[in-house]
Enzyme design. Sequence first.
Site, PDB file in Angstrom:
ATOM      1  N   CYS A 186      -5.351  13.736  11.631  1.00 52.28           N
ATOM      2  CA  CYS A 186      -5.975  12.457  11.362  1.00 52.28           C
ATOM      3  C   CYS A 186      -5.969  11.707  12.673  1.00 52.28           C
ATOM      4  CB  CYS A 186      -5.254  11.690  10.268  1.00 52.28           C
ATOM      5  SG  CYS A 186      -3.744  10.936  10.809  1.00 52.28           S
TER       6      CYS A 186
ATOM      7  N   ARG B  75       0.291  14.953  12.130  1.00 51.37           N
ATOM      8  CA  ARG B  75       0.959  14.666  10.847  1.00 51.37           C
ATOM      9  C   ARG B  75       1.206  15.943  10.037  1.00 51.37           C
ATOM     10  NH1 ARG B  75      -1.260   8.686   9.112  1.00 51.37           N
ATOM     11  NH2 ARG B  75       0.757   8.493   8.209  1.00 51.37           N
TER      12      ARG B  75
ATOM     13  N   ASP C 278       3.958   1.106  11.840  1.00 45.31           N
ATOM     14  CA  ASP C 278       2.793   0.385  11.307  1.00 45.31           C
ATOM     15  C   ASP C 278       2.676  -1.047  11.835  1.00 45.31           C
ATOM     16  OD1 ASP C 278       1.909   2.513   9.861  1.00 45.31           O
ATOM     17  OD2 ASP C 278       2.634   1.813   7.923  1.00 45.31           O
TER      18      ASP C 278
ATOM     19  N   ARG D 124      -9.000   0.025   3.932  1.00 45.86           N
ATOM     20  CA  ARG D 124      -8.103   1.005   3.304  1.00 45.86           C
ATOM     21  C   ARG D 124      -6.789   0.361   2.896  1.00 45.86           C
ATOM     22  NH1 ARG D 124      -6.144   5.063   7.058  1.00 45.86           N
ATOM     23  NH2 ARG D 124      -4.685   5.132   5.332  1.00 45.86           N
TER      24      ARG D 124
ATOM     25  N   LYS E  46       0.838  -1.217   0.000  1.00 53.09           N
ATOM     26  CA  LYS E  46       0.000   0.000   0.000  1.00 53.09           C
ATOM     27  C   LYS E  46       0.866   1.257   0.000  1.00 53.09           C
ATOM     28  CE  LYS E  46      -1.762   1.983   3.939  1.00 53.09           C
ATOM     29  NZ  LYS E  46      -1.618   3.437   3.887  1.00 53.09           N
ATOM     30  N   ASN E  47       1.862   1.269   0.899  1.00 49.66           N
ATOM     31  CA  ASN E  47       2.635   2.512   1.060  1.00 49.66           C
ATOM     32  C   ASN E  47       3.573   2.770  -0.106  1.00 49.66           C
ATOM     33  OD1 ASN E  47       1.367   3.125   3.454  1.00 49.66           O
ATOM     34  ND2 ASN E  47       2.841   1.956   4.678  1.00 49.66           N
TER      35      ASN E  47
HETATM   36  C1  UD1 Z   1       4.643   7.261   8.108  1.00 57.01           C
HETATM   37  C2  UD1 Z   1       5.762   6.291   8.469  1.00 57.01           C
HETATM   38  C3  UD1 Z   1       5.910   5.314   7.327  1.00 57.01           C
HETATM   39  C4  UD1 Z   1       4.574   4.644   7.086  1.00 57.01           C
HETATM   40  C5  UD1 Z   1       3.481   5.685   6.831  1.00 57.01           C
HETATM   41  C6  UD1 Z   1       2.100   5.064   6.664  1.00 57.01           C
HETATM   42  C7  UD1 Z   1       7.831   6.693   9.649  1.00 57.01           C
HETATM   43  C8  UD1 Z   1       9.034   7.562   9.832  1.00 57.01           C
HETATM   44  N1  UD1 Z   1       6.979   7.050   8.699  1.00 57.01           N
HETATM   45  O1  UD1 Z   1       4.987   7.968   6.945  1.00 57.01           O
HETATM   46  O2  UD1 Z   1       6.898   4.347   7.615  1.00 57.01           O
HETATM   47  O3  UD1 Z   1       4.671   3.779   5.999  1.00 57.01           O
HETATM   48  O4  UD1 Z   1       3.432   6.578   7.923  1.00 57.01           O
HETATM   49  O5  UD1 Z   1       1.517   4.775   7.875  1.00 57.01           O
HETATM   50  O6  UD1 Z   1       7.684   5.725  10.354  1.00 57.01           O
HETATM   51  N2  UD1 Z   1       6.496  15.334  10.268  1.00 57.01           N
HETATM   52  C9  UD1 Z   1       6.671  16.680  10.517  1.00 57.01           C
HETATM   53  N3  UD1 Z   1       6.701  17.528   9.437  1.00 57.01           N
HETATM   54  C10 UD1 Z   1       6.574  17.108   8.157  1.00 57.01           C
HETATM   55  C11 UD1 Z   1       6.399  15.713   7.916  1.00 57.01           C
HETATM   56  C12 UD1 Z   1       6.369  14.861   9.007  1.00 57.01           C
HETATM   57  O7  UD1 Z   1       6.802  17.110  11.652  1.00 57.01           O
HETATM   58  O8  UD1 Z   1       6.605  17.929   7.222  1.00 57.01           O
HETATM   59  C13 UD1 Z   1       6.436  14.392  11.412  1.00 57.01           C
HETATM   60  C14 UD1 Z   1       5.058  13.748  11.529  1.00 57.01           C
HETATM   61  O9  UD1 Z   1       4.150  14.547  12.254  1.00 57.01           O
HETATM   62  C15 UD1 Z   1       5.388  12.434  12.219  1.00 57.01           C
HETATM   63  C16 UD1 Z   1       6.783  12.090  11.681  1.00 57.01           C
HETATM   64  O10 UD1 Z   1       7.317  13.310  11.169  1.00 57.01           O
HETATM   65  O11 UD1 Z   1       5.492  12.617  13.603  1.00 57.01           O
HETATM   66  C17 UD1 Z   1       6.769  10.997  10.609  1.00 57.01           C
HETATM   67  O12 UD1 Z   1       6.163  11.479   9.508  1.00 57.01           O
HETATM   68  P1  UD1 Z   1       6.323  10.882   8.031  1.00 57.01           P
HETATM   69  O13 UD1 Z   1       7.401   9.873   7.930  1.00 57.01           O
HETATM   70  O14 UD1 Z   1       6.349  12.056   7.132  1.00 57.01           O
HETATM   71  O15 UD1 Z   1       4.919  10.191   7.904  1.00 57.01           O
HETATM   72  P2  UD1 Z   1       4.376   9.425   6.695  1.00 57.01           P
HETATM   73  O16 UD1 Z   1       4.957   9.861   5.412  1.00 57.01           O
HETATM   74  O17 UD1 Z   1       2.909   9.417   6.865  1.00 57.01           O
END
Ligand code: UD1
Length: 423
Positions: free
Chosen positions: A118, A123, A308, A400, A23-24
Site C-alpha cells: 500500500c 505492510r 498516525d 477514508r 476508525k481503527n
Molecule cells: C498500524 C499501527 C496502528 C495504526 C494502524 C492504522 C503501529 C505499531 N501500528 O497498525 O497503530 O492504528 O497502522 O494506520 O503503530 N508487520 C510485519 N509482519 C506482520 C505484521 C506487521 O512485519 O505480520 C510490520 C509492518 O510491516 C509494519 C509494522 O509491523 O512495519 C506495524 O504493523 P502493524 O502494527 O501490524 O500495522 P497495522 O495493524 O496496520
Amino acid sequence: MADYIAIEHSPALFGRLVASGAKNSVLKLMAASLLIEGTTVLQNVPHIADVEIMSQVLQVLGVDVNWTAPHELTLDGHHLTSHTAPYELVAQMRASTAVLGSLSGRCGQARVALPGGCNIGSRKIDMHIAGLEALGAEVRIEHGYINVAAPEGGLRGAEVPLEFPSVGATENLIMAAARAQGTTIIKNAAREPEITDLVTFLQEAGVAIEGAGTSELAITGATAVHEVCHRVIGDRIEAGTFLVAAAMTRGDIEVEGIDPEHLDVVLRKLEMMGAQIERGDDSIRLYGADELKAVDIQTLPYPGFPTDMQAQFMAADAVAEGSSIVTENVFENRFMFADELGRMGADISIEGHYALVKGGTLLSGAPVVSPDLRGGAALVLAGLVAEGTTTVHDIYHIDRGYEDFCDKLASLGARIERCSEPD
Ligand code: UD1
C-alpha cells in the site's frame, strides 16, 4: 466529479467539537461481529468510507449490515454464507484482513485476498499467518489468497510470541482465539487503546480475556458467545489532528468524547511545542502559544508516539521555530507527503526513515495531492497557516478516515471548503 478541498489562510481556531468513533477500532469490531451467531449493535460509528468498505466485506460473507440510527450500525451474523473476502474489496482497504481471525475462529476456515503493498509500505502479514498456524491452522497461500483451515474440532489455544507488537496480528489472533478450544497466550501483544476496545467487546460477548492493555493477553475460547451492544471509543487520531490544527493556528479548542490518556505522548509533545493543555475526564482543551517551538518525534508502538500522528506533527514542525528530526520507525514510505509540503515551501530533507525539518517557514498556498490518509490531513493543516489558497486533491484518502473533516474545521473558524471538479 472528483472532490478537492480549498483552504485559505485561517484565523486562530476557536470552539468545541466532539470526536467521532475511532476508525481503527470500529473496523476491527465490525470484523469481530463475525464471531457472534446473532446481532451486534455498534454505537458511535463514524460515517467514513472505510466503514462502508468493511460493511461490503461483511455483506459478501452473509452478514446483514444496516444503519439503525445516525451513528449506530446493526450487524446480523446469524447465517454466514461465505468465508471468502474477495480481492476487489481487500485491495481497497487493507483492514479487511481483520476478518481472517474471526472467520477462522467461527467457521474453521477463511479465504482472504492477500492485501499486497500500500502507499505507506509493504505492510507484511507473516505474523498473522504464523500465529494462526500456532493455533493449529493449516495456512496456504494460493492464487493471491490466504487460505486458512482449522484442524478437525477447531483451532486450539497455544502460546504465541509476536516478534513485534503488531496491531493487526494481535487483533486477528485475539479474534481467532475467542472461539478456539482452550487458552491462547499472546506475548508481546500490541497495547493500543483500540485493542483494549476489542477486548472489552469480546468480554461483553462472554469471552474470558485477561491482560487488557498489557503486552500479555490470555484468551480462553468460548463455545457460545452472546449478542452485544457496544459503544466505540473516541478517535484519538482525529482528536489529535484537530489539536495540532489549533496549535498551528495559535487557537483555543476543546475536543470532547476522547480519553486524554489515549493521547498522552501526543499531548506532552504539544506541551513541548508551547501549547497549554487541560485534560478533562473525557475531553481535552488546548490553548495555543504565540510562538510554536519545533519538537523531535519518534514513532513507536503504543504507548509511544503514534505513526498516525507523524505527518500532522511534521507539518507543525515545518512552521515552528527551530529544527527537528522526525523518525518513522513503524512504516517505510511514510514521508511521501513531505514532498507535497515542500511544494508549499517547507524545508524538509529525508534520509531513510529520518526527516530533518528546518522550521520557521512561512508556507505558501499551492495545489497539492494527498498521498495517503494522514498525509492528506496534514496538508490541510498546512493550508490553514499558508499564505493564500491551498487546494488538496485526491481527498478520497481523507474521506477514508475522517468524518466531516471540512465541516468540523469550518465550525472552529477555518476558511475551508469542499469543492467538486470535473473528472
Ligand atoms: C498500524 C499501527 C496502528 C495504526 C494502524 C492504522 C503501529 C505499531 N501500528 O497498525 O497503530 O492504528 O497502522 O494506520 O503503530 N508487520 C510485519 N509482519 C506482520 C505484521 C506487521 O512485519 O505480520 C510490520 C509492518 O510491516 C509494519 C509494522 O509491523 O512495519 C506495524 O504493523 P502493524 O502494527 O501490524 O500495522 P497495522 O495493524 O496496520
